[in-house]
Design an enzyme around this catalytic site. Structure first.
Site, short mmCIF file in Angstrom:
data_model
loop_
_atom_site.label_atom_id
_atom_site.label_comp_id
_atom_site.label_asym_id
_atom_site.label_seq_id
_atom_site.Cartn_x
_atom_site.Cartn_y
_atom_site.Cartn_z
N ASP A 1 -6.78 4.28 -4.63
CA ASP A 1 -7.54 4.20 -3.38
C ASP A 1 -8.17 5.60 -3.18
OD1 ASP A 1 -7.91 2.02 -1.10
OD2 ASP A 1 -7.11 3.90 -0.06
N LYS B 1 0.84 -1.32 -0.03
CA LYS B 1 -0.09 0.14 0.12
C LYS B 1 0.92 1.08 0.10
CE LYS B 1 -4.44 0.68 0.01
NZ LYS B 1 -5.63 -0.22 -0.45
P1 NAD Z 1 -13.07 7.88 -2.81
O1 NAD Z 1 -12.02 8.45 -2.50
O2 NAD Z 1 -13.79 7.60 -4.20
O3 NAD Z 1 -14.39 7.85 -1.88
C1 NAD Z 1 -14.31 7.86 -0.65
C2 NAD Z 1 -15.84 8.31 -0.27
O4 NAD Z 1 -15.99 8.38 1.22
C3 NAD Z 1 -16.12 9.83 -0.46
O5 NAD Z 1 -17.62 9.91 -1.05
C4 NAD Z 1 -16.21 10.59 0.54
O6 NAD Z 1 -16.74 11.78 0.79
C5 NAD Z 1 -16.58 9.64 1.72
N1 NAD Z 1 -16.07 9.98 3.19
C6 NAD Z 1 -15.02 10.11 3.63
N2 NAD Z 1 -14.98 10.39 4.80
C7 NAD Z 1 -16.41 9.99 5.19
C8 NAD Z 1 -17.16 10.00 6.41
N3 NAD Z 1 -16.50 10.33 7.51
N4 NAD Z 1 -18.36 9.67 6.43
C9 NAD Z 1 -19.08 9.46 5.21
N5 NAD Z 1 -18.28 9.42 3.85
C10 NAD Z 1 -17.11 9.85 4.05
O7 NAD Z 1 -12.42 6.21 -2.31
P2 NAD Z 1 -12.93 4.97 -2.73
O8 NAD Z 1 -11.90 4.30 -3.71
O9 NAD Z 1 -14.37 4.80 -2.96
O10 NAD Z 1 -12.52 3.82 -1.49
C11 NAD Z 1 -13.51 3.92 -0.28
C12 NAD Z 1 -13.06 2.57 0.61
O11 NAD Z 1 -12.98 1.45 -0.18
C13 NAD Z 1 -11.57 2.80 1.13
O12 NAD Z 1 -11.40 2.28 2.59
C14 NAD Z 1 -10.77 2.16 0.37
O13 NAD Z 1 -9.50 1.54 0.88
C15 NAD Z 1 -11.67 0.77 -0.06
N6 NAD Z 1 -11.22 0.35 -1.51
C16 NAD Z 1 -11.38 0.86 -2.59
C17 NAD Z 1 -10.88 0.13 -3.60
C18 NAD Z 1 -10.88 0.83 -4.95
O14 NAD Z 1 -10.86 -0.04 -6.01
N7 NAD Z 1 -11.07 2.25 -4.94
C19 NAD Z 1 -10.72 -1.16 -3.44
C20 NAD Z 1 -10.84 -2.04 -2.31
C21 NAD Z 1 -11.21 -1.07 -1.20
#
Ligand code: NAD
Length: 416
Positions: A146, A106
């Protein structure tokens, strides 16, 4: 064990719990308690106002026994080394749970990407890439998006790496735009995997997605795609939230309209066909399925007892503390853990890498059908392990994943 907000401590507690359960070789346990390598970089970026600002970034390889290091890059003001270590550990387990030939990594940069101009973001990305380039390569370390990063940032990373080696290397990063070797279906892959395992978890309990009520925390890549696909599968998405606030509509949100609103306003807050609710209330809403898809440490001993959803499908990484997990289990809530639930992203990243290496690209239907197969198979294997050991799905997933990693470590032996 005391509840900790330190994600790496949390990850180690999860490892220790499963080590006890499967009688994990003590030496393998010792190896897995530590990330293999960690790089911290402090680097300057020229800002638009002429000043120079120093940023801190990390890249951690947790374990690379099963293949090259794989894991996303997070741009967030609160990221730190322990968070990146935990996320790298979870990637090791996740890749093994879905049985793809990668180790876990990561990366992160401490910054608020929304406060940077496009030029600053590009410069920061290119300099960070250069700083960690000693680790990168299609056979060594393959980053992906991410929180706070996206396809454009991956494109800059790919270009920077390619410039430094003197030829185009698409397979050094996944989650790229299609125009430069990205895969069909990658953007939606994590959300699609979330919905696939939710369907399987409901089915295993004699329930089904059509008609089920769903609340989604976070409306970024994972949350917004999952919400849309839940809706298409006939479920009723009754609440969503982002960093600015939460909204609720007991009759179900119109995801097409909401997505258009979110695209235009960069938030779900203010959407006219819903009423605002307190962000914390989203987590404790009475609904069938809760999908935390924002950040870690959202379900803790402070609110676990009040969670009323029957199923928690962890789109986010590390949203539930081990102590909250115990409470949910005692209350009969089925938790599909992050290392399984959000593995759709890394699975299609793997497909993207394979396509880049072969220079032979697949249709979206092909990608989605292979993803479906892998997620369904992984869910079945995790469920079988959980039944065999009389434990919850998280422990089941760790049993499957850690067993595969341990087998690889023992087969290769400890060098020299
Ligand atoms: P992103 O940046 O696209 O979106 C994050 C979202 O969470 C945004 O809408 C933001 O406004 C919201 N957010 C942030 N703090 C918040 C809070 N306190 N309460 C409510 N909403 C809040 O990120 P993403 O890629 O969608 O990733 C989200 C999660 O999924 C992370 O934990 C990431 O590690 C995990 N993840 C992502 C992927 C991927 O392919 N993008 C893969 C596996 C896991």
């Amino acid at each position: 064990m005391a509840e900790t907000a330190n994600p790496f401590e949390m990850a180690r507690q999860q490892l220790a719990a499963v080590a006890d359960k499967i009688d994990l070789d003590a030496n393998v346990h010792e190896v897995l308690r530590h990330p293999k390598r960690e790089l911290t970089v402090n680097f300057p970026v020229s800002m638009d106002d002429g000043s120079v600002k120093t940023f801190t970034g990390y890249r951690v390889h947790h374990n690379v026994t099963r293949g090259p290091a794989k894991g996303g890059i997070r741009y967030h003001p609160d990221t730190d080394l322990d968070e990146v270590r935990a996320l790298a550990f979870w990637m090791t387990v996740k890749c093994a749970v879905v049985n793809i030939p990668y180790g876990g990594a990561k990366g992160g940069v401490v910054c608020d990407p929304t406060a940077l101009s496009p030029a600053e973001l590009e410069d920061l990305t290119r300099r960070y890439t250069t700083e960690i380039a000693i680790l990168l390569g299609p056979d060594r370390d393959i980053p992906a998006p991410d929180v706070g990063t996206n396809g454009q940032i991956m494109a800059w990373l790919m270009d920077t790496y390619s410039m430094s080696v003197g030829h185009t290397v698409p397979a050094v990063v996944t989650g790229k735009p299609i125009a430069i070797g990205g895969s069909e279906g990658r953007i939606e892959a994590t959300g699609r995997g979330v919905v696939t395992v939710a369907r399987e978890a409901l089915r295993a309990a004699g329930c089904q997605l059509p008609g089920a009520t769903v609340a989604v925390q976070g409306f970024g890549n994972v949350g917004s795609t999952a919400a849309m696909l839940f809706c298409r599968a006939g479920a009723k998405v009754v609440a969503v939230s982002d960093v600015r606030g939460a909204i609720h509509n007991a009759n179900g949100l119109d995801l097409v309209k909401l997505s258009a609103y979110n695209k235009a306003h960069k938030t779900v807050v203010g959407f006219s066909e819903a009423e605002p609710i307190a962000p914390d209330d989203l987590l404790t809403l009475s609904c069938d399925v809760l999908v935390p898809a924002a950040l870690g440490n959202q379900i803790t001993t402070k609110n676990a007892d009040r969670i009323r959803a029957h199923f928690v499908i962890e789109g986010a990484n590390g949203p539930t503390t081990p102590q909250a997990d115990d409470i949910l289990r005692d209350n009969g809530v089925v938790v599909v853990p992050d290392v399984l639930a959000n593995a759709g992203g890394v699975t299609v990243s793997y497909f993207e890498w394979v396509q880049d290496l072969q220079r032979f690209f697949w249709s979206e239907a092909e990608v989605n059908s292979k993803l479906e197969q892998i997620m369904t198979r992984a869910f079945g294997q995790v469920q079988a392990a959980a039944r065999r050991h009389g434990c919850d799905l998280r422990t089941g997933a760790y049993i499957v994943g850690i067993h595969r990693v341990a087998e690889a470590i023992l087969a290769r032996g400890i060098y020299p």
